[in-house]
Design a protein around this motif. Structure first.
Motif, PDB file in Angstrom:
ATOM      1  N   SER A  68       0.833  -1.198   0.000  1.00  0.00           N
ATOM      2  CA  SER A  68       0.000   0.000   0.000  1.00  0.00           C
ATOM      3  C   SER A  68       0.869   1.249   0.000  1.00  0.00           C
ATOM      4  CB  SER A  68      -0.883   0.003   1.251  1.00  0.00           C
ATOM      5  OG  SER A  68      -0.076   0.161   2.403  1.00  0.00           O
ATOM      6  N   MET A  69       0.225   2.397  -0.256  1.00  0.00           N
ATOM      7  CA  MET A  69       0.938   3.665  -0.183  1.00  0.00           C
ATOM      8  C   MET A  69       1.426   3.942   1.228  1.00  0.00           C
ATOM      9  SD  MET A  69       1.335   4.990  -3.079  1.00  0.00           S
ATOM     10  CE  MET A  69       0.754   4.746  -4.762  1.00  0.00           C
ATOM     11  N   ALA A  70       0.714   3.397   2.219  1.00  0.00           N
ATOM     12  CA  ALA A  70       1.166   3.561   3.609  1.00  0.00           C
ATOM     13  C   ALA A  70       2.523   2.917   3.803  1.00  0.00           C
ATOM     14  CB  ALA A  70       0.139   2.966   4.563  1.00  0.00           C
ATOM     15  N   ALA A  71       2.755   1.792   3.130  1.00  0.00           N
ATOM     16  CA  ALA A  71       4.059   1.126   3.221  1.00  0.00           C
ATOM     17  C   ALA A  71       5.148   1.991   2.594  1.00  0.00           C
ATOM     18  CB  ALA A  71       3.995  -0.242   2.545  1.00  0.00           C
ATOM     19  N   MET A  72       4.806   2.673   1.498  1.00  0.00           N
ATOM     20  CA  MET A  72       5.769   3.572   0.869  1.00  0.00           C
ATOM     21  C   MET A  72       6.158   4.695   1.819  1.00  0.00           C
ATOM     22  SD  MET A  72       5.402   5.958  -2.558  1.00  0.00           S
ATOM     23  CE  MET A  72       4.311   7.133  -1.751  1.00  0.00           C
ATOM     24  N   GLU A  73       5.206   5.184   2.582  1.00  0.00           N
ATOM     25  CA  GLU A  73       5.479   6.307   3.486  1.00  0.00           C
ATOM     26  C   GLU A  73       6.481   5.951   4.574  1.00  0.00           C
ATOM     27  OE1 GLU A  73       2.225   9.514   3.961  1.00  0.00           O
ATOM     28  OE2 GLU A  73       1.158   7.596   4.061  1.00  0.00           O
ATOM     29  N   VAL A  74       6.601   4.685   4.901  1.00  0.00           N
ATOM     30  CA  VAL A  74       7.621   4.267   5.868  1.00  0.00           C
ATOM     31  C   VAL A  74       9.002   4.621   5.328  1.00  0.00           C
ATOM     32  CG1 VAL A  74       8.748   2.276   6.936  1.00  0.00           C
ATOM     33  CG2 VAL A  74       6.247   2.434   6.909  1.00  0.00           C
ATOM     34  N   PHE A  75       9.246   4.320   4.050  1.00  0.00           N
ATOM     35  CA  PHE A  75      10.536   4.651   3.444  1.00  0.00           C
ATOM     36  C   PHE A  75      10.695   6.160   3.297  1.00  0.00           C
ATOM     37  CE2 PHE A  75       9.763   0.295   1.865  1.00  0.00           C
ATOM     38  CZ  PHE A  75      10.942  -0.313   2.266  1.00  0.00           C
ATOM     39  N   VAL A  76       9.602   6.846   2.954  1.00  0.00           N
ATOM     40  CA  VAL A  76       9.644   8.312   2.828  1.00  0.00           C
ATOM     41  C   VAL A  76      10.079   8.941   4.146  1.00  0.00           C
ATOM     42  CG1 VAL A  76       8.255  10.390   2.476  1.00  0.00           C
ATOM     43  CG2 VAL A  76       7.922   8.409   0.987  1.00  0.00           C
ATOM     44  N   ASN A  77       9.488   8.507   5.247  1.00  0.00           N
ATOM     45  CA  ASN A  77       9.836   9.058   6.558  1.00  0.00           C
ATOM     46  C   ASN A  77      11.247   8.690   6.988  1.00  0.00           C
ATOM     47  OD1 ASN A  77       7.304  10.226   6.781  1.00  0.00           O
ATOM     48  ND2 ASN A  77       6.433   8.545   7.957  1.00  0.00           N
ATOM     49  N   ASN A  78      11.704   7.505   6.599  1.00  0.00           N
ATOM     50  CA  ASN A  78      13.061   7.094   6.954  1.00  0.00           C
ATOM     51  C   ASN A  78      14.111   7.992   6.315  1.00  0.00           C
ATOM     52  OD1 ASN A  78      12.375   5.027   8.677  1.00  0.00           O
ATOM     53  ND2 ASN A  78      12.955   3.367   7.298  1.00  0.00           N
ATOM     54  N   ILE A  79      13.936   8.304   5.040  1.00  0.00           N
ATOM     55  CA  ILE A  79      14.973   9.068   4.347  1.00  0.00           C
ATOM     56  C   ILE A  79      14.711  10.574   4.325  1.00  0.00           C
ATOM     57  CG2 ILE A  79      15.648   7.107   2.911  1.00  0.00           C
ATOM     58  CD1 ILE A  79      14.062   8.306   0.616  1.00  0.00           C
ATOM     59  N   GLY A  80      13.455  10.972   4.491  1.00  0.00           N
ATOM     60  CA  GLY A  80      13.138  12.398   4.433  1.00  0.00           C
ATOM     61  C   GLY A  80      12.660  12.991   5.732  1.00  0.00           C
ATOM     62  N   GLY A  81      12.559  12.176   6.781  1.00  0.00           N
ATOM     63  CA  GLY A  81      11.993  12.664   8.033  1.00  0.00           C
ATOM     64  C   GLY A  81      10.478  12.698   7.950  1.00  0.00           C
ATOM     65  N   ASN A  82       9.854  12.904   9.074  1.00  0.00           N
ATOM     66  CA  ASN A  82       8.381  12.897   9.094  1.00  0.00           C
ATOM     67  C   ASN A  82       7.778  14.287   8.928  1.00  0.00           C
ATOM     68  OD1 ASN A  82       8.860  14.097  11.558  1.00  0.00           O
ATOM     69  ND2 ASN A  82       8.149  12.360  12.780  1.00  0.00           N
ATOM     70  N   GLY A  83       8.646  15.296   8.731  1.00  0.00           N
ATOM     71  CA  GLY A  83       8.155  16.656   8.528  1.00  0.00           C
ATOM     72  C   GLY A  83       7.746  17.364   9.793  1.00  0.00           C
ATOM     73  N   LYS A  84       7.886  16.718  10.935  1.00  0.00           N
ATOM     74  CA  LYS A  84       7.507  17.320  12.215  1.00  0.00           C
ATOM     75  C   LYS A  84       8.757  17.498  13.080  1.00  0.00           C
ATOM     76  CE  LYS A  84       2.967  15.163  11.775  1.00  0.00           C
ATOM     77  NZ  LYS A  84       2.032  14.140  12.291  1.00  0.00           N
TER      78      LYS A  84
END
Length: 288
Positions: free
Chosen positions: A257-273
């Motif tokens: 799912s796209m939620a699974a993609m967001e795990v990698f997004v947060n790992n390399i780009g941070g969670n934005g918070k």
């Protein structure tokens, strides 16, 4: 009286010459170069195929061995922050002039020059990992240069089905059998294809990166160089520990799912918070 007049003329001419001299030696702008050093921890990445003996090998926190065969990401929305807090944007709404695709297989792409930066001392660097929502559409007319670069056969940073750009394209192999994995990230838009007025934000994979410089970048007679480290150890060993499996080895996919993609997004780009740096940090600033 004549002598006095001549003296005043001489003083005036001298003042003009001094002013001209000052203008000639006091630049109002110069360049800043960004160099991207892509690493596994502290070692610069060497790419390689499935059976490569030269490729950089990494062991994740979960003891999974992996290496990369492809590494690309988009940098855009670049801003520099002065010592007094003033933010200087760099072509933030123009992908042709203010965005680039960093490609580990292309050494020339690892350096990006920011031109005509106002004189001053800069203490912080901000940029987007990916393309912000407002301009994340495949617009060949508005940004022809970036569109061509992102769509080139050796770059392939477009998601036709998602109406926008890929933000990262990371591929490689894992485990003793060198099984292939792919991590492609990018925001998605909902709406009717070819009709921008119908688009609404789907998954937001864009991340705004904020980095403190190790020393002030002094723009003036010199053009500083800032080396930015991107530590891809964070891909599997970042905020969330990831173990690659047959299910998540291709992301996104029909099986993830796209939620699974967001795990990698947060790992390399941070969670934005609380984490606004992700895998990025500044290694050094050179003012010479």
């Amino acid at each position: 009286m004549k002598k006095t007049t001549n003296y005043l003329i001489l003083v005036a001419v001298s003042c003009v010459m001094i002013a001209c001299s000052k203008n000639e030696h006091s630049p109002v702008a110069n360049n800043i170069s960004l160099h991207f050093n892509n690493t596994f921890k502290n070692n610069t990445i060497v790419l390689g195929g499935a059976n490569s003996v030269d490729a950089s090998s990494n062991i994740s926190d979960s003891a999974q061995v992996h290496h990369l065969s492809e590494l690309k990401y988009v940098v855009s929305n670049i801003r520099l922050v002065k010592a007094d807090g003033t933010e200087v944007p760099y072509n933030v709404n123009d992908l042709d002039k203010g965005a680039t695709v960093v490609n580990q297989a292309k050494p020339a792409s690892l350096d990006y020059v920011l031109t005509n930066i106002p004189v001053g001392k800069y203490r912080q660097l901000k940029f987007g990992l990916g393309v912000k929502q407002e301009i994340n559409t495949l617009d060949q007319v508005r940004f022809p240069a970036f569109y061509a670069a992102a769509g080139a056969n050796d770059t392939d940073m477009m998601w036709q089905w998602a109406t926008g750009y890929r933000f990262t394209k990371i591929e490689g192999f894992f485990g003793s059998e060198n099984k292939a994995f792919q991590v492609h990230t990018g925001s998605t838009l909902n709406g009717e294809g070819g009709k921008p007025e119908t688009y609404t934000q789907g998954v937001d994979a864009y991340r705004d990166i904020t980095l403190d410089l190790t020393a002030a970048a002094v723009v003036g007679n010199n053009a500083p160089k800032i080396t930015v480290k991107a530590d891809f150890d964070k891909l599997l060993s970042g905020q969330t520990k990831v173990i690659l499996t047959a299910k998540n080895a291709i992301t996104p996919s029909l099986h993830s799912s796209m939620a699974a993609m967001e795990v990698f997004v947060n790992n390399i780009g941070g969670n934005g918070k609380e984490n606004k740096s992700g895998m990025f940090s500044v290694e050094r600033v050179e003012n010479d």
